[in-house]
Design a protein around this motif. Structure first.
Motif, PDB file in Angstrom:
ATOM      1  N   ARG A  60       6.683  -1.836   5.439  1.00 16.04           N
ATOM      2  CA  ARG A  60       5.695  -2.258   6.432  1.00 16.04           C
ATOM      3  C   ARG A  60       6.161  -2.017   7.856  1.00 16.04           C
ATOM      4  O   ARG A  60       5.395  -1.520   8.690  1.00 16.04           O
ATOM      5  CB  ARG A  60       5.358  -3.741   6.242  1.00 16.04           C
ATOM      6  CG  ARG A  60       4.321  -4.236   7.253  1.00 16.04           C
ATOM      7  CD  ARG A  60       3.884  -5.649   6.961  1.00 16.04           C
ATOM      8  NE  ARG A  60       4.868  -6.647   7.377  1.00 16.04           N
ATOM      9  CZ  ARG A  60       5.087  -7.012   8.637  1.00 16.04           C
ATOM     10  NH1 ARG A  60       4.438  -6.419   9.628  1.00 16.04           N
ATOM     11  NH2 ARG A  60       5.966  -7.955   8.919  1.00 16.04           N
ATOM     12  N   TYR A  69       2.194   1.957   4.941  1.00 12.47           N
ATOM     13  CA  TYR A  69       1.357   0.918   4.344  1.00 12.47           C
ATOM     14  C   TYR A  69       0.955   1.222   2.898  1.00 12.47           C
ATOM     15  O   TYR A  69       0.756   0.301   2.101  1.00 12.47           O
ATOM     16  CB  TYR A  69       0.118   0.678   5.209  1.00 12.47           C
ATOM     17  CG  TYR A  69       0.463   0.133   6.580  1.00 12.47           C
ATOM     18  CD1 TYR A  69       1.251  -1.004   6.709  1.00 12.47           C
ATOM     19  CD2 TYR A  69       0.032   0.769   7.745  1.00 12.47           C
ATOM     20  CE1 TYR A  69       1.598  -1.505   7.958  1.00 12.47           C
ATOM     21  CE2 TYR A  69       0.370   0.270   8.987  1.00 12.47           C
ATOM     22  CZ  TYR A  69       1.161  -0.859   9.089  1.00 12.47           C
ATOM     23  OH  TYR A  69       1.502  -1.345  10.332  1.00 12.47           O
ATOM     24  N   LYS A  70       0.815   2.475   2.570  1.00 13.87           N
ATOM     25  CA  LYS A  70       0.482   2.819   1.186  1.00 13.87           C
ATOM     26  C   LYS A  70       1.638   2.466   0.252  1.00 13.87           C
ATOM     27  O   LYS A  70       1.437   1.975  -0.863  1.00 13.87           O
ATOM     28  CB  LYS A  70       0.141   4.313   1.065  1.00 13.87           C
ATOM     29  CG  LYS A  70      -1.218   4.697   1.646  1.00 13.87           C
ATOM     30  CD  LYS A  70      -2.350   4.007   0.884  1.00 13.87           C
ATOM     31  CE  LYS A  70      -3.704   4.409   1.446  1.00 13.87           C
ATOM     32  NZ  LYS A  70      -4.808   3.663   0.773  1.00 13.87           N
ATOM     33  N   GLN A  97       1.705  -1.284  -0.049  1.00 12.16           N
ATOM     34  CA  GLN A  97       0.690  -1.721  -1.010  1.00 12.16           C
ATOM     35  C   GLN A  97       1.132  -1.432  -2.446  1.00 12.16           C
ATOM     36  O   GLN A  97       1.044  -2.298  -3.328  1.00 12.16           O
ATOM     37  CB  GLN A  97      -0.639  -1.008  -0.725  1.00 12.16           C
ATOM     38  CG  GLN A  97      -1.736  -1.321  -1.731  1.00 12.16           C
ATOM     39  CD  GLN A  97      -3.010  -0.538  -1.448  1.00 12.16           C
ATOM     40  OE1 GLN A  97      -3.296  -0.202  -0.303  1.00 12.16           O
ATOM     41  NE2 GLN A  97      -3.765  -0.232  -2.486  1.00 12.16           N
ATOM     42  N   SER A 149      -0.868  -6.627   2.546  1.00  9.75           N
ATOM     43  CA  SER A 149      -0.800  -5.155   2.606  1.00  9.75           C
ATOM     44  C   SER A 149      -2.194  -4.547   2.802  1.00  9.75           C
ATOM     45  O   SER A 149      -2.338  -3.539   3.485  1.00  9.75           O
ATOM     46  CB  SER A 149      -0.145  -4.598   1.337  1.00  9.75           C
ATOM     47  OG  SER A 149      -1.025  -4.599   0.231  1.00  9.75           O
ATOM     48  N   TYR A 150      -3.213  -5.159   2.208  1.00  9.45           N
ATOM     49  CA  TYR A 150      -4.585  -4.704   2.421  1.00  9.45           C
ATOM     50  C   TYR A 150      -5.027  -4.982   3.855  1.00  9.45           C
ATOM     51  O   TYR A 150      -5.650  -4.130   4.496  1.00  9.45           O
ATOM     52  CB  TYR A 150      -5.561  -5.439   1.468  1.00  9.45           C
ATOM     53  CG  TYR A 150      -5.401  -5.076   0.015  1.00  9.45           C
ATOM     54  CD1 TYR A 150      -5.047  -3.798  -0.389  1.00  9.45           C
ATOM     55  CD2 TYR A 150      -5.652  -6.020  -0.984  1.00  9.45           C
ATOM     56  CE1 TYR A 150      -4.925  -3.472  -1.732  1.00  9.45           C
ATOM     57  CE2 TYR A 150      -5.535  -5.714  -2.324  1.00  9.45           C
ATOM     58  CZ  TYR A 150      -5.167  -4.430  -2.683  1.00  9.45           C
ATOM     59  OH  TYR A 150      -5.057  -4.125  -4.010  1.00  9.45           O
ATOM     60  N   GLN A 174      -4.097  -2.606   6.490  1.00  9.84           N
ATOM     61  CA  GLN A 174      -4.824  -1.330   6.422  1.00  9.84           C
ATOM     62  C   GLN A 174      -6.308  -1.509   6.730  1.00  9.84           C
ATOM     63  O   GLN A 174      -7.098  -0.579   6.551  1.00  9.84           O
ATOM     64  CB  GLN A 174      -4.657  -0.714   5.014  1.00  9.84           C
ATOM     65  CG  GLN A 174      -3.202  -0.372   4.688  1.00  9.84           C
ATOM     66  CD  GLN A 174      -3.045   0.127   3.264  1.00  9.84           C
ATOM     67  OE1 GLN A 174      -3.246   1.313   2.982  1.00  9.84           O
ATOM     68  NE2 GLN A 174      -2.691  -0.761   2.339  1.00  9.84           N
ATOM     69  N   GLN A 200      -8.366  -3.456   5.208  1.00 13.92           N
ATOM     70  CA  GLN A 200      -9.188  -3.650   4.004  1.00 13.92           C
ATOM     71  C   GLN A 200      -9.389  -5.152   3.764  1.00 13.92           C
ATOM     72  O   GLN A 200      -8.550  -5.775   3.164  1.00 13.92           O
ATOM     73  CB  GLN A 200      -8.487  -3.016   2.804  1.00 13.92           C
ATOM     74  CG  GLN A 200      -8.264  -1.511   2.980  1.00 13.92           C
ATOM     75  CD  GLN A 200      -7.531  -0.907   1.806  1.00 13.92           C
ATOM     76  OE1 GLN A 200      -7.613  -1.385   0.676  1.00 13.92           O
ATOM     77  NE2 GLN A 200      -6.789   0.166   2.047  1.00 13.92           N
TER      78      GLN A 200
END
Length: 286
Positions: free
Chosen positions: A240, A245-246, A249, A280-281, A284, A286
Motif C-alpha cells: 500500500r 493497490y492491486k 488487494q 484495499s477497495y 482504489q 471502490q
C-alpha cells in the motif's frame, strides 16, 4: 577457458582430452564448471580422468528418471552431489535451510536471526557460510557485503535435500517464525490516511519483504494460525505505501480465503482480514 582459470593451465594441458570431455559432460554450463572447478581445486592430486569417473559413478547412483532427458543437468547434479558429500553436517543443514529463502537476495543477518529458533551456535553458522561459499553453493552479490544469492538450479537441489530430511517441518517453522516476528515489529493499523504508514516505517524490515512474500505465497502451512493475519497485514501494508493497490488487494483476498478455511468465518482474525480487504477497495475508490 573457465576450467583452465579455475584449476590451472598445467593441469588442463596435461589432460586436454579429458578436460574437453568434462566440459562436454556438463553441457558447457558455467555453473557446472564452477562446481567441478572448485571441487578439483580442493583436490590437487585428483586427475581429470578420475573426475570423469566419479561423475559417471555419481550419475549412476542418482538413477533419477526425470533427469535422463537432460544429460548436462545430470552432470551438474552429479557434481553437486560430490560437493554435498564434502560438507560438514551443519553446513548441509544450513544449505537446506537457505533453500527456503528467495534465492536472488539473502541478507546474512536475516539468516542468523532465523537460526536463533534452531539454537545453532554462532561458530557453526559461520563455518557453514564459509563451506557453502567455498564450494560455490552460495555466492556474494557484492564483494565484502553480507548479501548472498543461490543459483536456481542449486536451490532446486537443496530443496530436494530438505524434502528428504526429517527436520523439514522444523526448518519451515523456524523460517516462518522469524519472518512473523519481524512482521510484528511494524505497527498495525486499519486507518485510511496515507500518512499513517510511510516507506520509512519499513526501512528496518525491507530486506525481509521478499522472503515474507515467499512465505505467504508458498509456505503458509508453516505459519501458526494465530500469526496468519499479521503476516498478510504487513505485506499488504508494504504494497500500500508504494501504491501497489492491486497487489495490496490480492494479498488480502488470499488472506481472507486462507483464514476462512483454517479458522472459520467467526474467528476475529478473519474479521480483521475482511476489514483490511475493505480498506484495499477503499484506496482504489471502490
Amino acid at each position: 577457458n573457465l576450467l583452465t582459470k579455475l584449476v590451472g593451465d598445467t593441469r588442463v594441458q596435461k589432460e586436454k582430452q579429458q578436460a574437453q570431455e568434462l566440459c562436454k559432460r556438463l553441457g558447457y554450463l558455467p555453473l557446472g564448471l564452477q562446481l567441478v572447478g572448485r571441487y578439483l581445486r580442493k583436490k590437487p592430486l585428483l586427475s581429470l580422468d578420475k573426475m570423469l569417473q566419479r561423475l559417471e559413478e555419481q550419475r549412476e547412483l542418482l538413477n533419477q528418471p526425470q533427469l535422463t532427458v537432460d544429460i548436462p543437468l545430470q552432470g551438474v547434479k552429479a557434481v553437486f552431489e560430490l560437493s554435498w558429500k564434502e560438507l560438514k553436517p551443519t553446513s548441509q543443514r544450513m544449505g537446506e535451510f537457505l533453500s527456503l529463502f528467495v534465492p536472488t537476495s539473502i541478507p546474512w543477518e536475516l539468516v542468523e536471526y532465523a537460526c536463533k529458533s534452531l539454537n545453532w551456535q554462532e561458530l557453526d553458522i559461520e563455518t557453514a557460510n564459509e563451506q557453502l561459499y567455498e564450494h560455490h553453493l552460495i555466492e556474494q552479490l557484492l564483494e565484502g557485503e553480507p548479501l548472498y544469492k543461490i543459483h536456481p538450479l542449486i536451490r532446486g537441489f537443496l530443496q530436494a535435500k530438505l524434502e528428504e530430511a526429517e527436520h523439514s517441518n522444523q526448518f519451515r517453522q523456524a523460517f516462518a517464525t522469524a519472518l512473523v516476528e519481524i512482521a510484528k515489529t511494524v505497527p498495525r493499523t486499519y486507518a485510511t490516511e496515507p500518512g499513517i504508514f510511510t516507506r520509512e516505517s519499513f526501512d528496518s524490515v525491507k530486506d525481509a519483504i521478499p522472503h515474507l512474500e515467499e512465505l505467504v505465497q508458498n509456505l503458509t502451512d508453516a505459519i501458526k494460525d494465530e500469526d496468519l493475519s499479521q503476516s498478510f497485514s504487513m505485506l499488504g501494508q508494504f504494497y500500500r505505501v508504494q501504491g501497489f493497490y492491486k497487489l495490496y488487494q490480492s494479498c488480502h483476498e488470499k488472506s481472507v480465503d486462507l483464514l476462512q478455511k483454517r479458522l472459520g468465518k467467526t474467528h476475529p482474525s478473519f474479521a480483521t482480514c475482511l476489514v483490511e480487504l475493505g480498506v484495499s477497495y477503499l484506496f482504489q475508490g471502490q
